[in-house]
Design a protein around this motif. Sequence first.
Motif, mmCIF file in Angstrom:
data_model
loop_
_atom_site.group_PDB
_atom_site.id
_atom_site.type_symbol
_atom_site.label_atom_id
_atom_site.label_comp_id
_atom_site.label_asym_id
_atom_site.label_seq_id
_atom_site.Cartn_x
_atom_site.Cartn_y
_atom_site.Cartn_z
ATOM 1 N N SER A 245 33.802 22.371 6.448
ATOM 2 C CA SER A 245 32.352 22.510 6.289
ATOM 3 C C SER A 245 32.004 23.533 5.213
ATOM 4 C CB SER A 245 31.721 22.932 7.621
ATOM 5 O OG SER A 245 31.857 21.914 8.599
ATOM 6 N N PHE A 246 32.875 24.526 5.018
ATOM 7 C CA PHE A 246 32.622 25.591 4.041
ATOM 8 C C PHE A 246 33.068 25.224 2.626
ATOM 9 C CE2 PHE A 246 32.023 28.655 7.540
ATOM 10 C CZ PHE A 246 31.019 29.454 7.005
ATOM 11 N N ALA B 168 32.068 23.237 0.266
ATOM 12 C CA ALA B 168 31.064 23.160 -0.797
ATOM 13 C C ALA B 168 30.538 24.540 -1.167
ATOM 14 C CB ALA B 168 29.920 22.245 -0.368
ATOM 15 N N VAL B 169 30.240 25.384 -0.168
ATOM 16 C CA VAL B 169 29.691 26.705 -0.475
ATOM 17 C C VAL B 169 30.729 27.580 -1.160
ATOM 18 C CG1 VAL B 169 30.196 27.784 1.777
ATOM 19 C CG2 VAL B 169 28.275 28.604 0.420
ATOM 20 N N LEU B 170 32.004 27.475 -0.762
ATOM 21 C CA LEU B 170 33.042 28.219 -1.455
ATOM 22 C C LEU B 170 33.226 27.690 -2.875
ATOM 23 C CD1 LEU B 170 35.713 28.679 1.367
ATOM 24 C CD2 LEU B 170 34.121 30.387 0.451
ATOM 25 N N ARG C 100 30.812 26.598 -4.734
ATOM 26 C CA ARG C 100 29.737 27.177 -5.538
ATOM 27 C C ARG C 100 30.094 28.597 -5.976
ATOM 28 N NH1 ARG C 100 26.093 25.305 -1.662
ATOM 29 N NH2 ARG C 100 25.283 27.396 -1.254
ATOM 30 N N LEU C 101 30.709 29.359 -5.075
ATOM 31 C CA LEU C 101 31.146 30.701 -5.444
ATOM 32 C C LEU C 101 32.184 30.653 -6.556
ATOM 33 C CD1 LEU C 101 31.452 32.460 -1.964
ATOM 34 C CD2 LEU C 101 29.996 33.209 -3.853
ATOM 35 N N GLY D 261 25.126 29.887 5.566
ATOM 36 C CA GLY D 261 26.292 29.292 4.925
ATOM 37 C C GLY D 261 26.318 27.797 5.025
ATOM 38 N N VAL D 262 26.636 27.277 6.220
ATOM 39 C CA VAL D 262 26.791 25.843 6.403
ATOM 40 C C VAL D 262 26.226 25.451 7.765
ATOM 41 C CG1 VAL D 262 28.874 25.785 4.991
ATOM 42 C CG2 VAL D 262 29.081 26.060 7.475
ATOM 43 N N LEU E 87 27.879 32.897 6.023
ATOM 44 C CA LEU E 87 28.885 33.368 5.073
ATOM 45 C C LEU E 87 28.625 34.854 4.841
ATOM 46 C CD1 LEU E 87 31.152 32.412 2.994
ATOM 47 C CD2 LEU E 87 29.309 32.512 1.294
ATOM 48 N N LEU F 129 23.575 33.362 -6.584
ATOM 49 C CA LEU F 129 23.887 32.076 -5.962
ATOM 50 C C LEU F 129 22.654 31.187 -5.844
ATOM 51 C CD1 LEU F 129 26.360 33.147 -3.148
ATOM 52 C CD2 LEU F 129 26.858 31.688 -5.113
#
Length: 392
Positions: free
Chosen positions: A220-221, A223-225, A227-228, A363-364, A373, A392
């Motif tokens: 699940s994380f 995509a957000v990781l 982006r980082l 986060g997600v 996050l 971000l």
Amino acid sequence: MSVIHAVTDTAGAYAEYFQHPVSGGAGPLSGLSFAVKDNYAYEGRVAGNGNPLWKATHAASQETAPAVRLMLDAGANLNGFTLMEELAFSITGINAHYGTPLNSAAPDRVPGGSSSGSASAVAAGLADFALGSDTGGSVRVPASFCGLFGLRPTHGRIDGTGLLPLAASFDVPGWFTRDLGTMLKVSASFGIKAGAGRVPDRLWIPDEIWARLTPQVRASFAAVLGRLEALGLEIERSALPGLPLEDWLQTFRTLQSYEAWQANGDWITREKPEFGPGVGARFEFGSKISEKAFQDACAHREAIRAEMDTVFAAGTVLVIPSAPGPAPKIDTLEPELDAYRGQTMCLTCISGLNGYPELSVPGVLHEGAPVGLSLIAPRCRDQDLLALAAAL
């Protein structure tokens, strides 16, 4: 001119709300409403500390806590005081005496604690921001569970006078918002300004910590990781020094529990309060910790700090999950809650032991519920977390 509205508490978030909110007047937070956790002093009012016997056996405060006064002076309007877990000694948000405030982001799940009502009020739109306190995760965890921004500042950076103590070497004021813009405004009023921060050169994303999550939560994380990583910064994946985290947690629990008993043991012994599940056991554990065990834990904390400070320099932000997964369901049994608490505090003790600032950001969604996050910076680099969140 702003219009000040009374609260209709649709979330069971408040211990007391005002029909005529206290106006802060003009200032950078003018027009914003806020709520305050029920362990802050307010002149003429008894802070309830999450327990009815505490409220019945203590006198009204003689002064208002500086953190509350600062928000009023900045123009925000105080609309009430929020429910919390008993004496701030838990992280689920369940209170055996007053009930469990609503988690608007996931109504079948707990809101997190101990700043449960503050997170609940903000998530439900009953306040634009809220003050909480964080000792072992009491801002970061509710922020994660309720899909909010939640900041635990560097230990000692914000004046904690007038905040009822749990464990003084960890206790800090903190705050919740629904959006980053409000987080930036509130933080600036506390002297933490994103414009004074720097976007880091390096992100530390330890594989060892992320491997603690289930494969499904890790997925699940992704995509957000991603982006980082797309920011183009250096990525470090090495483990923290001096692991395992379970040893860090044991040190944290020894220190926190010992200090909690020192701060509250006389009252507990005298009044014999009836605590809800788990709370009394944690205080009893603290009552049995020897001075030698406490001093040994202090020495271990200093060793942890020394090792971390050698590798965690300005320009680096540590990136970890705020919690191991979504909030537990409301009907989760105590043994499972306790296991989840341990998993969570393996994460939250990192900032606690080191005195670091930590910003939990939305986060997600996993199984329809939020997981935050966390961004962690070296001590007194709180503003860098805000700068990164803005980037971000």
